[in-house]
Scaffold this motif. Structure first.
Motif, mmCIF file in Angstrom:
data_model
loop_
_atom_site.group_PDB
_atom_site.id
_atom_site.type_symbol
_atom_site.label_atom_id
_atom_site.label_comp_id
_atom_site.label_asym_id
_atom_site.label_seq_id
_atom_site.Cartn_x
_atom_site.Cartn_y
_atom_site.Cartn_z
ATOM 1 N N THR A 116 0.769 -1.218 -0.052
ATOM 2 C CA THR A 116 0.045 0.037 0.094
ATOM 3 C C THR A 116 0.894 1.249 -0.064
ATOM 4 O O THR A 116 0.518 2.311 -0.778
ATOM 5 C CB THR A 116 -0.884 -0.172 1.247
ATOM 6 N N ILE A 117 1.781 1.140 0.839
ATOM 7 C CA ILE A 117 2.835 2.417 0.868
ATOM 8 C C ILE A 117 3.560 2.624 -0.577
ATOM 9 O O ILE A 117 3.602 3.763 -0.945
ATOM 10 C CB ILE A 117 3.771 2.207 2.022
ATOM 11 N N ILE A 118 4.066 1.521 -1.070
ATOM 12 C CA ILE A 118 4.520 1.613 -2.444
ATOM 13 C C ILE A 118 3.803 2.175 -3.527
ATOM 14 O O ILE A 118 4.176 2.988 -4.117
ATOM 15 C CB ILE A 118 5.216 0.319 -2.771
ATOM 16 N N SER A 119 2.428 1.589 -3.349
ATOM 17 C CA SER A 119 1.542 2.016 -4.330
ATOM 18 C C SER A 119 1.199 3.495 -4.067
ATOM 19 O O SER A 119 0.776 4.412 -5.044
ATOM 20 C CB SER A 119 0.169 1.235 -4.336
ATOM 21 N N LEU A 120 1.167 4.052 -2.843
ATOM 22 C CA LEU A 120 0.971 5.511 -2.560
ATOM 23 C C LEU A 120 2.059 6.248 -3.266
ATOM 24 O O LEU A 120 1.877 7.457 -3.821
ATOM 25 C CB LEU A 120 0.914 5.703 -0.953
ATOM 26 N N ALA A 129 0.069 1.941 -10.690
ATOM 27 C CA ALA A 129 0.348 0.576 -10.816
ATOM 28 C C ALA A 129 -0.863 -0.123 -10.416
ATOM 29 O O ALA A 129 -1.850 0.304 -9.803
ATOM 30 C CB ALA A 129 1.292 0.041 -9.530
ATOM 31 N N SER A 130 -1.155 -1.229 -11.227
ATOM 32 C CA SER A 130 -2.548 -2.145 -11.149
ATOM 33 C C SER A 130 -2.801 -2.554 -9.588
ATOM 34 O O SER A 130 -1.957 -3.550 -9.313
ATOM 35 C CB SER A 130 -2.466 -3.006 -12.095
ATOM 36 N N LEU A 131 -3.660 -2.053 -9.199
ATOM 37 C CA LEU A 131 -4.115 -2.585 -7.440
ATOM 38 C C LEU A 131 -4.719 -4.001 -7.598
ATOM 39 O O LEU A 131 -4.486 -4.709 -6.521
ATOM 40 C CB LEU A 131 -5.307 -1.557 -6.916
ATOM 41 N N GLU A 182 2.253 -0.714 -16.179
ATOM 42 C CA GLU A 182 1.392 -0.847 -14.904
ATOM 43 C C GLU A 182 1.179 -2.142 -14.296
ATOM 44 O O GLU A 182 1.016 -2.054 -13.031
ATOM 45 C CB GLU A 182 0.167 0.334 -15.171
ATOM 46 N N LEU A 183 0.609 -2.988 -15.121
ATOM 47 C CA LEU A 183 0.355 -4.235 -14.785
ATOM 48 C C LEU A 183 1.626 -5.044 -14.219
ATOM 49 O O LEU A 183 1.433 -5.629 -13.141
ATOM 50 C CB LEU A 183 -0.377 -5.164 -15.885
ATOM 51 N N ILE A 184 2.655 -5.045 -14.890
ATOM 52 C CA ILE A 184 3.909 -5.652 -14.473
ATOM 53 C C ILE A 184 4.342 -5.007 -13.039
ATOM 54 O O ILE A 184 4.648 -5.795 -12.185
ATOM 55 C CB ILE A 184 5.002 -5.467 -15.575
ATOM 56 N N MET A 185 4.261 -3.644 -13.017
ATOM 57 C CA MET A 185 4.721 -3.055 -11.602
ATOM 58 C C MET A 185 3.770 -3.366 -10.425
ATOM 59 O O MET A 185 4.116 -3.741 -9.549
ATOM 60 C CB MET A 185 4.716 -1.528 -11.930
ATOM 61 N N GLY A 186 2.384 -3.484 -11.008
ATOM 62 C CA GLY A 186 1.478 -3.991 -9.812
ATOM 63 C C GLY A 186 1.794 -5.420 -9.383
ATOM 64 O O GLY A 186 1.833 -5.501 -8.078
ATOM 65 N N PHE A 187 2.108 -6.274 -10.368
ATOM 66 C CA PHE A 187 2.425 -7.529 -9.727
ATOM 67 C C PHE A 187 3.642 -7.744 -8.874
ATOM 68 O O PHE A 187 3.519 -8.362 -7.924
ATOM 69 C CB PHE A 187 2.737 -8.508 -11.036
#
Length: 202
Positions: A116-120, A129-131, A182-187
């Motif tokens: 969550t912090i990284i996504s923020l 990034a894809s949640l 964004e999908l790869i980063m989310g993964f």
């Protein structure tokens, strides 16, 4: 028809429900004896904190004009919900799943907090990034670790999660919600925190 199916996948496997599914799976597979009343209390608490409360907060934010949809389509829309989710996760770690009760679940939620912090941080950097991929990849790594930790064969479950990961990624691309990056980063945002925390409980 295809569009409806792919859209349904995005709705059914929304990031909000994934932590609760992970906890339910843990209690279903753990070889330890856990009183059913305690399990019920934990699941009800988590349902309120991880599903109901975020939904109520979403409607509040929508009323205030801070978000337009539950998918948080822009990076600006993500900042407040992600920050609130981080606060909720800390509350869960302190009150619902402390380290001395269920160490596996404690570190599962530590990993969720890290993701969550990284996504923020990425949202502040204008990267979305894809949640959906963050949540499913975190579940995937947690389940793999549980299978090793408890010496249980859940190959079929892990295979299903792999298929779901592909289906969710396809859905998000089809709906033009994310790019490949964004999908790869989310993964990896979901996967890596769970991976690096494994030595603390495995």
């Amino acid at each position: 028809m295809e569009h409806r199916i792919l859209k349904s996948i995005s709705v059914l496997f929304h990031p909000l429900i994934m932590p609760l599914l992970g906890v339910m799976f843990y209690f279903y597979k753990t070889p330890r004896y856990v009183d059913q009343n305690l399990i019920n209390a934990k699941l009800i608490s988590l349902f309120i904190l991880t599903v109901l409360l975020p939904i109520l907060l979403f409607f509040l934010l929508k009323t205030l004009g801070k978000v337009s949809s539950i998918y948080l389509k822009t990076t600006n829309e993500r900042i407040v919900p992600l920050a609130l989710n981080g606060v909720i996760t800390v509350l869960i770690l302190l009150r619902v799943l402390p380290q001395n009760e269920f160490i596996e679940l404690y570190y599962f939620f530590i990993g969720i907090l890290m993701s969550t912090i990284i996504s923020l941080v990425l949202a502040f950097a204008k990267f979305k990034a894809s949640l959906h991929l963050v949540s499913i990849s975190g579940i995937f790594m947690f389940f793999v670790a549980l299978s090793i930790h408890f010496s249980i064969n859940i190959v079929k479950v892990i295979a299903i999660i792999c298929l779901l990961t592909g289906a969710i990624a396809t859905s998000r691309l089809h709906l033009k919600a994310h790019t490949y990056k964004e999908l790869i980063m989310g993964f990896f945002v979901g996967f890596i925190p769970q991976l690096i925390l494994i030595p603390n409980w495995l």
